[in-house]
Design a protein around this motif. Structure first.
Motif, PDB file in Angstrom:
ATOM      1  N   PRO A   1     -20.165 -16.361 -81.099  1.00  0.00           N
ATOM      2  CA  PRO A   1     -19.030 -17.270 -81.312  1.00  0.00           C
ATOM      3  C   PRO A   1     -18.364 -17.034 -82.662  1.00  0.00           C
ATOM      4  O   PRO A   1     -18.999 -16.561 -83.623  1.00  0.00           O
ATOM      5  CB  PRO A   1     -19.694 -18.649 -81.288  1.00  0.00           C
ATOM      6  N   SER A   2     -17.093 -17.351 -82.740  1.00  0.00           N
ATOM      7  CA  SER A   2     -16.369 -17.324 -84.016  1.00  0.00           C
ATOM      8  C   SER A   2     -16.464 -18.714 -84.635  1.00  0.00           C
ATOM      9  O   SER A   2     -16.021 -19.683 -84.012  1.00  0.00           O
ATOM     10  CB  SER A   2     -14.901 -16.947 -83.800  1.00  0.00           C
ATOM     11  N   PRO A   3     -17.020 -18.856 -85.828  1.00  0.00           N
ATOM     12  CA  PRO A   3     -17.148 -20.186 -86.437  1.00  0.00           C
ATOM     13  C   PRO A   3     -15.848 -20.655 -87.067  1.00  0.00           C
ATOM     14  O   PRO A   3     -15.762 -20.952 -88.256  1.00  0.00           O
ATOM     15  CB  PRO A   3     -18.248 -19.963 -87.480  1.00  0.00           C
ATOM     16  N   THR A   4     -14.816 -20.714 -86.249  1.00  0.00           N
ATOM     17  CA  THR A   4     -13.502 -21.176 -86.702  1.00  0.00           C
ATOM     18  C   THR A   4     -13.168 -22.535 -86.095  1.00  0.00           C
ATOM     19  O   THR A   4     -12.040 -23.003 -86.188  1.00  0.00           O
ATOM     20  CB  THR A   4     -12.406 -20.158 -86.315  1.00  0.00           C
ATOM     21  N   GLY A   5     -14.152 -23.145 -85.451  1.00  0.00           N
ATOM     22  CA  GLY A   5     -13.978 -24.441 -84.819  1.00  0.00           C
ATOM     23  C   GLY A   5     -15.258 -24.803 -84.103  1.00  0.00           C
ATOM     24  O   GLY A   5     -16.255 -24.072 -84.150  1.00  0.00           O
ATOM     25  N   TYR A   6     -15.243 -25.945 -83.436  1.00  0.00           N
ATOM     26  CA  TYR A   6     -16.421 -26.412 -82.713  1.00  0.00           C
ATOM     27  C   TYR A   6     -16.433 -25.828 -81.296  1.00  0.00           C
ATOM     28  O   TYR A   6     -15.379 -25.691 -80.676  1.00  0.00           O
ATOM     29  CB  TYR A   6     -16.431 -27.937 -82.641  1.00  0.00           C
ATOM     30  N   ILE A   7     -17.606 -25.452 -80.818  1.00  0.00           N
ATOM     31  CA  ILE A   7     -17.663 -24.908 -79.465  1.00  0.00           C
ATOM     32  C   ILE A   7     -17.489 -26.041 -78.453  1.00  0.00           C
ATOM     33  O   ILE A   7     -17.883 -27.184 -78.685  1.00  0.00           O
ATOM     34  CB  ILE A   7     -18.969 -24.131 -79.202  1.00  0.00           C
ATOM     35  N   HIS A   8     -16.881 -25.691 -77.319  1.00  0.00           N
ATOM     36  CA  HIS A   8     -16.621 -26.670 -76.263  1.00  0.00           C
ATOM     37  C   HIS A   8     -17.347 -26.231 -74.998  1.00  0.00           C
ATOM     38  O   HIS A   8     -18.082 -25.239 -74.986  1.00  0.00           O
ATOM     39  CB  HIS A   8     -15.116 -26.812 -76.028  1.00  0.00           C
ATOM     40  N   ILE A   9     -17.140 -26.974 -73.934  1.00  0.00           N
ATOM     41  CA  ILE A   9     -17.899 -26.694 -72.713  1.00  0.00           C
ATOM     42  C   ILE A   9     -17.537 -25.321 -72.139  1.00  0.00           C
ATOM     43  O   ILE A   9     -18.357 -24.691 -71.469  1.00  0.00           O
ATOM     44  CB  ILE A   9     -17.694 -27.803 -71.666  1.00  0.00           C
ATOM     45  N   GLY A  10     -16.335 -24.826 -72.443  1.00  0.00           N
ATOM     46  CA  GLY A  10     -15.983 -23.482 -71.989  1.00  0.00           C
ATOM     47  C   GLY A  10     -16.795 -22.411 -72.705  1.00  0.00           C
ATOM     48  O   GLY A  10     -17.266 -21.453 -72.090  1.00  0.00           O
ATOM     49  N   ASN A  11     -16.978 -22.563 -74.041  1.00  0.00           N
ATOM     50  CA  ASN A  11     -17.833 -21.630 -74.788  1.00  0.00           C
ATOM     51  C   ASN A  11     -19.277 -21.699 -74.316  1.00  0.00           C
ATOM     52  O   ASN A  11     -20.027 -20.721 -74.379  1.00  0.00           O
ATOM     53  CB  ASN A  11     -17.829 -21.963 -76.286  1.00  0.00           C
ATOM     54  N   THR A  12     -19.659 -22.890 -73.867  1.00  0.00           N
ATOM     55  CA  THR A  12     -21.045 -23.100 -73.444  1.00  0.00           C
ATOM     56  C   THR A  12     -21.405 -22.229 -72.251  1.00  0.00           C
ATOM     57  O   THR A  12     -22.565 -21.838 -72.083  1.00  0.00           O
ATOM     58  CB  THR A  12     -21.240 -24.586 -73.069  1.00  0.00           C
ATOM     59  N   ARG A  13     -20.427 -21.895 -71.449  1.00  0.00           N
ATOM     60  CA  ARG A  13     -20.697 -21.098 -70.249  1.00  0.00           C
ATOM     61  C   ARG A  13     -21.307 -19.729 -70.584  1.00  0.00           C
ATOM     62  O   ARG A  13     -22.403 -19.407 -70.102  1.00  0.00           O
ATOM     63  CB  ARG A  13     -19.418 -20.944 -69.432  1.00  0.00           C
ATOM     64  N   PRO A  14     -20.674 -18.901 -71.432  1.00  0.00           N
ATOM     65  CA  PRO A  14     -21.333 -17.636 -71.770  1.00  0.00           C
ATOM     66  C   PRO A  14     -22.614 -17.831 -72.573  1.00  0.00           C
ATOM     67  O   PRO A  14     -23.564 -17.054 -72.429  1.00  0.00           O
ATOM     68  CB  PRO A  14     -20.273 -16.883 -72.590  1.00  0.00           C
ATOM     69  N   ALA A  15     -22.650 -18.856 -73.431  1.00  0.00           N
ATOM     70  CA  ALA A  15     -23.875 -19.110 -74.191  1.00  0.00           C
ATOM     71  C   ALA A  15     -25.042 -19.355 -73.246  1.00  0.00           C
ATOM     72  O   ALA A  15     -26.149 -18.830 -73.445  1.00  0.00           O
ATOM     73  CB  ALA A  15     -23.678 -20.311 -75.120  1.00  0.00           C
ATOM     74  N   LEU A  16     -24.796 -20.128 -72.209  1.00  0.00           N
ATOM     75  CA  LEU A  16     -25.850 -20.465 -71.255  1.00  0.00           C
ATOM     76  C   LEU A  16     -26.163 -19.321 -70.301  1.00  0.00           C
ATOM     77  O   LEU A  16     -27.324 -19.077 -69.977  1.00  0.00           O
ATOM     78  CB  LEU A  16     -25.452 -21.718 -70.466  1.00  0.00           C
TER      79      LEU A  16
END
Length: 457
Positions: free
Chosen positions: A9-24
Motif C-alpha cells: 500500500p501507499s501510505p498516502t491515506g487510510y486503506i478502505h474496503i477496496g484496498n482490503t481485497r488484495p490485502a486479504l
C-alpha cells in the motif's frame, strides 16, 4: 519453493474496503499454501507519504487478522533502486528524455490526428550529445525511460512482441509490447515511479506470487520485461476484480466512510469485513465466515468473476449481525468485561441479548435493562395500565426459570381474557421500556421477582 506474497500500500491515506481485497487475497493465499506475507510500504513519494498512515495501515491489517512475516519501507531502499538503474543504463535499456509534459501532449495529439497509436515515438533516442548538453544548459533535467524489447534491430521499427503469462485469476493472458510506450522509470527529480521499485523489491524479497487488482493487468507485460532485463524470473501473477460502489464508481481513499478505521470504529466485526471483501464477486455465497483459516478454504482465485464486484454497505450490516448472533460468550467475554458486563450472570445475559444486537457494543444498552433500574416508565393507556397491575398481582413465587413466563401469562390470559399482542406488548413495555427485544421467557429469570415488581407502573 516457499510461497511468498506481498501487499504494497501507499501510505498516502487510510486503506478502505477496496484496498482490503488484495490485502486479504494475498493473506489467504499465503495461509492456504503455508507461505510468507510481506507488508511493503510504497512510500517513495516522500511528500505525500506519512508515517501516521503507515501506522494506521498496520493497525488496520492487524485488526483484520493479517500478520505480516516481514515489513519493508521502499523509502529506505533507494540505494538498491539506484543500482538497478545503473545496471539498466549500462545495458542500454534506460535512456534519457528531455521533453516537457506539454511537448509530449502535443506529439500525442499529432499521432492521433494521423490515426497512429498515441505511444511515445522514442524521439529521445535520436538526440546527439550536443543536443542533450543544450537541454541541460537550459536547466532541463531528464526523465528516464525503459526501452521495451519490441523490435528486432531498429528501435524505431517496432514489431508485435507478445508477453504471455498464465494468470491465477484470468487464465492465459497476452500483452503486445509494440502497443505500449516505453515507461518512465525515473522522474526528472531523480525519484522513482512505482514500476521500478516494485520489480526490484519483488526480486530481492523473493516474491513468488503477485495478486492484485485487475487495473494492473496492462502493467504486467512491462513488468515482466523489466524482470527479465534484470536477469530475474517473473513471479506468478493473478489479477482479481475490483470492488466498486453499488452505482459502479471506484472506491478511493477519499471515501472516508469506507475506511477500515471507520468501519472498526463503527463496531463492525473484522471477519464480517473480511468475508464481504473476499467473497463478493466470487462463485462462493457471501456468508459470514468465523475465522481466516476457514475463509482461506473458500477462496479460489480462478473462481473470481472477471467483472467488478459491487459493494453494498447493507450487505456488511447483514453479515455483521449474523456473525454476532453466532458468537459464544467466550468469543466476546473480554469485550463485555471492558463494558462492565461480567459476573456469574454475564454468560446468560449474552445468550439472551445477542440475537438482538447490531454491534457487540450494543450489549451495553441492554445490561441496565436487565440488571439495572429503568430510566422512566412506559406510556400506557389507562386500560393497559390496569391490565399490567392485574397481571403483576398474578406473578408466581420464586424460584423462576424459563418456564415461568409461560406459566404466568397463561394464568394472566385466563384471568383477563387478553391474548396475543394485547397481552404481551404492555408487559414487554413495562419490563424493558422497548417494543421489541429478547425472548421474555429467557429475560424473566434474569430479572427476578423483586426487580420485576419494581417496574410496576
Amino acid at each position: 519453493m516457499t510461497v511468498t506474497v506481498r501487499f504494497a500500500p501507499s501510505p498516502t491515506g487510510y486503506i478502505h474496503i477496496g484496498n482490503t481485497r488484495p490485502a486479504l487475497f494475498n493473506w489467504l493465499f499465503a495461509l492456504k499454501n503455508g507461505g510468507n506475507y510481506v507488508l511493503r510500504y510504497d512510500d517513495t513519494d516522500v511528500e505525500r507519504s506519512k508515517q501516521e498512515y503507515s501506522e494506521a495501515i498496520a493497525i488496520d491489517l492487524d485488526w483484520l487478522g493479517i500478520k505480516p512475516s516481514r515489513v519493508e519501507y521502499q523509502s529506505k531502499r533507494f540505494d538498491v533502486y539506484q543500482r538497478a538503474v545503473d545496471k539498466l543504463k549500462e545495458a542500454g535499456l534506460l535512456y534519457a528524455c528531455y521533453e516537457t509534459a506539454e511537448e509530449l501532449e502535443r506529439r500525442r495529439k499529432i499521432r492521433l490526428t494521423r490515426r497512429m497509436p498515441p505511444v511515445y515515438g522514442r524521439e529521445a533516442l535520436k538526440l546527439t550529445e550536443e543536443e542533450k548538453a543544450a537541454f541541460e544548459a537550459e536547466g532541463r533535467k531528464p526523465h528516464w525511460r525503459f526501452l521495451l524489447p519490441n523490435f528486432a534491430e531498429n528501435p524505431f521499427e517496432t514489431q508485435r512482441t507478445e508477453v504471455h503469462w498464465d494468470d491465477l485469476v484470468r487464465g492465459p493472458q497476452t500483452v503486445d509490447l509494440a502497443s505500449m510506450s516505453d515507461p518512465v522509470l525515473v522522474r526528472e527529480d531523480g525519484t522513482y515511479l512505482y514500476t521500478l521499485p516494485s520489480v526490484v523489491d519483488d526480486i530481492d524479497m523473493g516474491i513468488t506470487h503477485i495478486i492484485r487488482g485487475d487495473d494492473h493487468v496492462t502493467n504486467t507485460g512491462v513488468q515482466i520485461a523489466i524482470f527479465e532485463a534484470l536477469g530475474a524470473k517473473p513471479p506468478v501473477f493473478g489479477h482479481h476484480n475490483l470492488l466498486t460502489t453499488v452505482s459502479g464508481e471506484g472506491l478511493s481513499k477519499r471515501s472516508g466512510a469506507l475506511s477500515i478505521g471507520s468501519l472498526r470504529d463503527s463496531g463492525y466485526e473484522p471477519m464480517a469485513v473480511a468475508s464481504l471483501a473476499v467473497l463478493i464477486g466470487t462463485s462462493e455465497n457471501v456468508v459470514p465466515v468465523a475465522t481466516m483459516a476457514e475463509l482461506a478454504t473458500k477462496v479460489d482465485a480462478a473462481a473470481t468473476s472477471k467483472s467488478s464486484a459491487k459493494f453494498d454497505p447493507s450487505d456488511l450490516d447483514a453479515l455483521n449481525r449474523a456473525l454476532i448472533h453466532q458468537y459464544t460468550y467466550a468469543d466476546v467475554a473480554d469485550r463485555l468485561a471492558a463494558m462492565g458486563i461480567e459476573g456469574e450472570q454475564a454468560e446468560s445475559f449474552w445468550l439472551l441479548v445477542r440475537g438482538n444486537l447490531e454491534r457487540v457494543a450494543d450489549a451495553a444498552l441492554w445490561w441496565p435493562v436487565v440488571f439495572g433500574d429503568l430510566n422512566g416508565k412506559p406510556e400506557l393507556s389507562d386500560e393497559d395500565r390496569d391490565f399490567v397491575r392485574a397481571a403483576f398481582e398474578l406473578l408466581p413465587a420464586e424460584p423462576w426459570d424459563n418456564t415461568t413466563w409461560k406459566t404466568w401469562t397463561k394464568q394472566v390470559q385466563a384471568e383477563t381474557g387478553r391474548k396475543g399482542k394485547t397481552l404481551f406488548m404492555p408487559l414487554r413495555q413495562v419490563l424493558t421500556l422497548k417494543d421489541s427485544g429478547p425472548e421474555l421467557a429467557e429475560l424473566l429469570p434474569l430479572l427476578g421477582r423483586e426487580r420485576t415488581l419494581s417496574r410496576l407502573p
